[in-house]
Design an enzyme around this catalytic site. Structure first.
Site, mmCIF file in Angstrom:
data_model
loop_
_atom_site.group_PDB
_atom_site.id
_atom_site.type_symbol
_atom_site.label_atom_id
_atom_site.label_comp_id
_atom_site.label_asym_id
_atom_site.label_seq_id
_atom_site.Cartn_x
_atom_site.Cartn_y
_atom_site.Cartn_z
ATOM 1 C CG HIS A 130 -0.389 0.234 2.526
ATOM 2 N ND1 HIS A 130 -0.147 -0.784 3.424
ATOM 3 C CD2 HIS A 130 0.011 1.370 3.148
ATOM 4 C CE1 HIS A 130 0.370 -0.293 4.530
ATOM 5 N NE2 HIS A 130 0.473 1.031 4.390
ATOM 6 C CG ASP A 160 -0.061 -4.124 2.769
ATOM 7 O OD1 ASP A 160 0.078 -3.563 1.657
ATOM 8 O OD2 ASP A 160 -0.101 -3.503 3.848
ATOM 9 N N GLY A 231 3.125 6.667 8.439
ATOM 10 C CA GLY A 231 4.479 6.865 7.938
ATOM 11 C C GLY A 231 5.406 5.716 8.298
ATOM 12 C CG ASN A 232 6.211 3.922 12.187
ATOM 13 O OD1 ASN A 232 5.654 4.657 13.008
ATOM 14 N ND2 ASN A 232 7.511 3.679 12.228
ATOM 15 C CB SER A 233 3.247 1.825 5.976
ATOM 16 O OG SER A 233 1.986 1.685 6.546
ATOM 17 C CG LEU A 288 -5.181 -27.376 3.953
ATOM 18 C CD1 LEU A 288 -3.929 -28.193 3.682
ATOM 19 C CD2 LEU A 288 -5.263 -27.006 5.424
ATOM 20 N N GLY A 289 -7.330 -25.779 0.620
ATOM 21 C CA GLY A 289 -8.639 -26.106 0.067
ATOM 22 C C GLY A 289 -9.743 -26.222 1.093
#
Length: 493
Positions: A130, A160, A231-233, A288-289
């Site tokens: 993101h 992400d 801002g830490n992302s 795994l389904g």
């Protein structure tokens, strides 16, 4: 850059809070701290975090995101579209548009910031998807104020995570630690660029592991009370040894600012994403389904309905559904089974199962232990990919796979066919278009139910279809004669 997600109802502590990716829109800088030697840690004694901070600050970068202003064609409702010719006396009406019309709009220029972690001295950087998704320009600033342009090598929305690259040599890096070895209560540092404050270090402890909050498709978050803000992302979660154990991704807050809950993606997941992007161009995702929930949550839900349930265990994954033709069905699992371990590794909740499986690849075999009718059973199953087989999934296909050339329909074509948008197939050189029998001159109006107005629209449709469970592009449109037609274009051999 801010996006908001609602938490899962089952995650009671988060009810009425908002999960916020930690990105923001400001930029400052700060000089690097001098290196020191790591101090030994004795149980019950104060922890010296200066060594870890020195290592992390040098390897965490500031990322500036820029999305340029663009002219886009949008569909708007035309209040007079049917007024003057309600019965189609003067033609066939606005075929393909009804009482709507096309209008060009100028999108605003967008900027934002985030963080990233240098994982190799030649310039590979891990960050959040993101932080970089949709960027036309990415500018990376190191802690010593050197600036670089970056390109996106690959990204994965499900986790992400994104891998970007700058052209540098002998860059500072963070050694990658084993996130599975960290313990609840262990000291960690969160390093990034929050609130426009570059190279910020905050300290806290690991509050929980394998936390699922319903923000990503695959998640097994490390929860920490080290302060994380916008801002830490993409920044680093670091242990006392100065090792990277997670990528800070989001916070949970009622106000939009830190209130005690921060979440990082563990390096077990990060390592898999980086390795797959480098080798295959896309993440190999074993399935795994099944769909299900934590056994304890299922029992509590049934109890609230007045139903008493005895599964033979209070821990594990309750199988609510078995996907047809999936790995679990092939192995004989059924609705109501409770998975309690995989490859002799105990799993008590879905996030633990997701994290373990994510490190695998399609075609790998795993031993699954489960409870059925209070009896323990074992089975070995072969993991399949999202497309239902064990093959390596290739990276998203490019428009070139179609083997054709395109252009937006001309004004004359719009008038002749009484349409308002579409792409004309100018030339068919070979490739998937030729194999499917799509001729030169065909006007594409939709692909997989998405309206196609530009070449970029078609590119996106091809990319999405090529990595889906059914890698086929279903297109509809018109021949130059006005006859409507449909084609199925398989994108893989």
């Amino acid at each position: 850059m801010n996006r908001k997600y609602q938490t899962m109802a089952a995650f009671a502590i988060m009810v009425m809070m908002v999960i916020i990716p930690c990105s923001c829109t400001a930029n400052n800088s700060q000089d690097a701290m001098p290196a020191q030697n790591a101090a030994p840690v004795t149980a019950g004694q104060p922890v010296d975090l200066t060594y870890a901070a020195d290592k992390a600050v040098a390897a965490v970068v500031h990322i500036k995101f820029v999305q340029n202003s663009k002219t886009q064609t949008v569909t708007v409702q035309d209040p007079f579209g049917d007024f003057f010719d309600p019965f189609g006396f003067f033609g066939q009406g606005n075929r393909g548009n009804g009482s709507q019309r096309q209008q060009q709009v100028q999108t605003p220029r967008r900027e934002g910031i985030g963080s990233g972690v240098i994982i190799s001295s030649d310039g590979y950087i891990v960050t959040n998807n993101h932080v970089v998704e949709g960027a036309d320009e990415l500018q990376v600033t190191l802690n010593d104020n050197r600036e670089f342009s970056a390109k996106i090598i690959g990204n994965d929305k499900t986790t992400d995570l994104a891998l970007i690259k700058i052209n540098g040599k002998d860059l500072p890096t963070l050694p990658i630690g084993k996130s599975e070895n960290i313990r609840v209560g262990e000291w960690v540092l969160a390093v990034g660029n929050p609130m426009g404050l570059n190279s910020t270090v905050t300290a806290g402890i690991v509050s929980a592991k394998a936390r699922s909050i319903g923000a990503n498709g695959v998640e097994s978050f490390i929860q920490t009370d080290a302060a994380i803000n916008a801002g830490n992302s993409g920044g680093a979660l670091v242990n006392v040894k100065g090792e990277l154990v997670g990528i800070n991704a989001m916070l949970v807050s009622q106000t939009g600012s830190y209130s005690g809950y921060g979440f990082a993606i563990p390096t077990t997941i990060m390592n898999k994403v980086v390795a797959d992007i480098k080798e295959y161009g896309t993440v190999q995702r074993p399935m795994l389904g099944i769909s299900g929930t934590n056994a304890r949550a299922y029992m509590d839900a049934e109890k609230s309905k007045g139903n008493e349930v005895d599964l033979g265990t209070n821990d594990g994954i309750y199988v609510a559904e078995v996907v047809p033709d999936g790995s679990a069905e092939d192995a004989g699992l059924k609705k109501g089974d409770v998975i309690i371990s995989i490859d002799e590794t105990k799993v008590t909740k879905m996030a633990e199962l997701q994290e373990y499986l994510f490190a695998k690849k399609p075609g790998d075999k795993v031993k699954v232990t489960y409870i059925r009718n209070k009896n323990k059973k074992n089975v070995t199953m072969t993991l399949k990919n999202e497309q239902g087989n064990t093959k390596v999934v290739k990276g998203a296909a490019d428009l070139d796979v179609l083997g054709a050339q395109f252009r937006p329909v001309t004004s004359q074509m719009k008038e002749n066919l009484n349409i308002n948008y579409g792409l004309e197939v100018m030339k068919v050189n070979g490739g998937k278009m030729k194999e499917a029998g799509v001729p030169r001159g065909f006007i594409i109006q939709k692909a997989n139910e998405k309206i196609i107005k530009t070449i970029e629209d078609l590119q996106d449709a091809v990319k999405n279809a090529s990595t889906s469970k059914e890698p086929v592009l279903y297109i509809s449109g018109y021949f130059p004669t006005g006859k409507k037609a449909y084609f199925a274009v398989p994108l893989q051999d």
